[in-house]
Design an enzyme around this catalytic site. Structure first.
Site, short mmCIF file in Angstrom:
data_model
loop_
_atom_site.label_atom_id
_atom_site.label_comp_id
_atom_site.label_asym_id
_atom_site.label_seq_id
_atom_site.Cartn_x
_atom_site.Cartn_y
_atom_site.Cartn_z
N HIS A 81 0.78 -1.30 0.09
CA HIS A 81 -0.12 0.12 -0.15
C HIS A 81 0.89 1.23 -0.01
O HIS A 81 0.43 2.26 -0.28
CB HIS A 81 -1.02 0.13 1.13
N ASP A 136 -3.38 -10.81 -1.83
CA ASP A 136 -4.09 -10.18 -0.68
C ASP A 136 -5.49 -9.81 -0.91
O ASP A 136 -5.93 -9.54 -1.84
CB ASP A 136 -3.09 -9.12 -0.18
N HIS A 147 -6.74 -7.09 0.06
CA HIS A 147 -7.00 -5.63 -0.40
C HIS A 147 -6.15 -5.49 -1.58
O HIS A 147 -5.03 -6.32 -1.99
CB HIS A 147 -6.14 -4.86 0.85
N ASP A 199 -4.25 -12.30 4.81
CA ASP A 199 -5.81 -11.86 5.50
C ASP A 199 -7.13 -12.18 4.31
O ASP A 199 -8.06 -11.97 4.69
CB ASP A 199 -5.60 -10.30 5.34
N ARG A 257 -9.27 -11.41 10.92
CA ARG A 257 -9.77 -10.41 11.78
C ARG A 257 -10.23 -9.17 10.98
O ARG A 257 -11.55 -8.60 11.20
CB ARG A 257 -9.07 -9.91 12.87
#
Length: 414
Positions: A23, A58, A60, A146, A152
């Site tokens: 990111h 990922d 994201h 993730d 989470r």
């Protein structure tokens, strides 16, 4: 070190599970990422490889990497990610690149709950078409954990086997492969995933039973390597996934050709550890070293600071670490001369007694002839340091007094 081995084709696979900070931007930290190690690694790979393929699994979107290479055809970015009111909000199907990089950015937006079977039906066909169309010379695979079930912050339903199949599939192309980490916020599953994928990279079978260790209790209640999917619904139906695949295939058909690079000298590596070690090992103290080796040993003076000066914004001291003058001791006080400032004069009138012919004495006023005593002052860090004569070199009456503000002492001594 591992990256240098991939660049020079000394190894097939390099792993950096601590990396994958996809990111971060050129001048902006984002999404727990303060430096984009993936972009730096790809820039190094481009010194030796004409085309580099970046894949992101990922949950994201890998916005930082896509943005860095959005206008070039030497790097193709492919991202499979959750899209729609989800960080970072980028990665739309219509984001395809710009300029020379048009159609070299591939985004597969996904919905909540995708499982192993659905992920496999999109990953393998898309990546097969990408490899055929782009023909990269090296591959970077970001394995953010993730996207696993039970994360989470995540909302996918992948298991270790579904996640690991992506690594296994890309490994089968027998190209230089760099594996990096990424997100993952259920720590026990992150450790499970990257352990399993390291075993895949090494072609090793590992048992499902976890060996006892200091953190064994974290992996309860089953204490197994593999995890089971949850019962969350898969909102990615077959029609939706097929429409996205068709659109991506159409974009890949728009690629004009396999891009090439004009031959040019290869720039120096950002950090050639092996060469520096070899040069230091073979260096002869009696032999003149090259200017390149000399420059490597130069330390930027701005990198040095004194901890006592860390107050407010003045966190660096620009003078203390530059002192190179030797110290002299005067009357037990160490004085370090740096810069000679001036030589102010102290005027001491000469009171002489003249004897007349009559034997009487007349005390004349100060004559034009005067005794001039010069003193020299030195500055240390913009302060004037005064020193007194050593013992035995004169009485106190002969010592010059401290000059006034204008540099001239107007006091008289008897």
């Amino acid at each position: 070190m591992q990256l240098n081995s991939i660049e020079k084709k000394l190894t097939d696979i390099a792993i950096n599970w601590a990396g994958g900070l996809h990111h971060a931007k050129k001048s902006e930290a984002s999404g727990f990422c303060y430096i984009n190690d993936i972009v730096l690694a790809i820039l190094e790979l481009l010194k030796y490889h004409q085309r580099v393929l970046y894949i992101d699994i990922d949950i994201h979107h890998g916005d930082g990497v896509e943005e860095a290479f959005y206008t070039t055809d030497r790097v193709m970015t492919v991202s499979f990610h959750k899209f729609g009111e989800y960080f970072p909000g980028t990665g739309d199907l219509r984001d395809i690149g710009a300029g020379r990089g048009k159609y070299y950015a591939v985004n597969f937006p996904l919905r909540d709950g995708i499982d192993d079977d659905s992920y496999e039906t999109i990953f393998k066909p898309v990546m097969t078409k990408v490899m055929e169309s782009y023909q990269p010379n090296a591959v970077v695979l970001q394995c953010g954990a993730d996207s696993l079930t039970g994360d989470r912050l995540g909302c996918f339903n992948l298991t270790l086997k579904g996640h690991g199949k992506c690594v296994e599939f890309m490994k089968g192309f027998n190209l230089p492969l760099l594996l990096v980490g990424g997100g993952g916020y259920t720590i026990r599953n992150v450790a499970r995933a990257w352990t399993y994928e390291t075993a895949i990279a090494l072609n090793q079978e590992i048992p499902n039973e976890l060996p006892y260790n200091d953190y064994f209790e974290y992996y309860g209640p089953d204490f197994k390597l593999h995890i089971s999917p949850s019962n969350m619904p898969n909102q990615n139906n077959t029609d939706y996934l097929d429409k996205i695949k068709v659109k991506l295939f159409d974009n890949l058909r728009m690629l004009p050709h396999v891009p090439g690079v004009q031959m040019q000298p290869i720039p120096d590596d950002a950090m050639d550890v092996d060469r520096v070690v070899d040069e230091d090992k073979d260096s002869d103290p009696d032999k003149r070293i090259s200017q390149l080796q000399t420059d490597r040993r130069v330390t930027d003076e701005r990198e040095l600071s004194d901890s006592e000066d860390e107050d407010g914004d003045n966190r660096r001291d620009q003078t203390n670490f530059k002192r190179k003058a030797s110290s002299d001791a005067v009357n037990g006080t160490t004085v370090t001369p740096i810069t000679k400032v001036t030589e102010p004069t102290v005027v001491v009138p000469s009171n002489t007694e003249q004897t007349n012919e009559n034997g009487s004495t007349n005390e004349n006023p100060p004559a034009e002839s005067e005794t001039i005593i010069t003193t020299t002052t030195t500055t240390i860090a913009e302060e004037i340091t005064k020193t007194t004569p050593a013992e035995g070199e004169g009485d106190a009456s002969a010592a010059p007094t401290e000059p006034a503000v204008d540099g001239m002492d107007t006091s008289q001594t008897s």
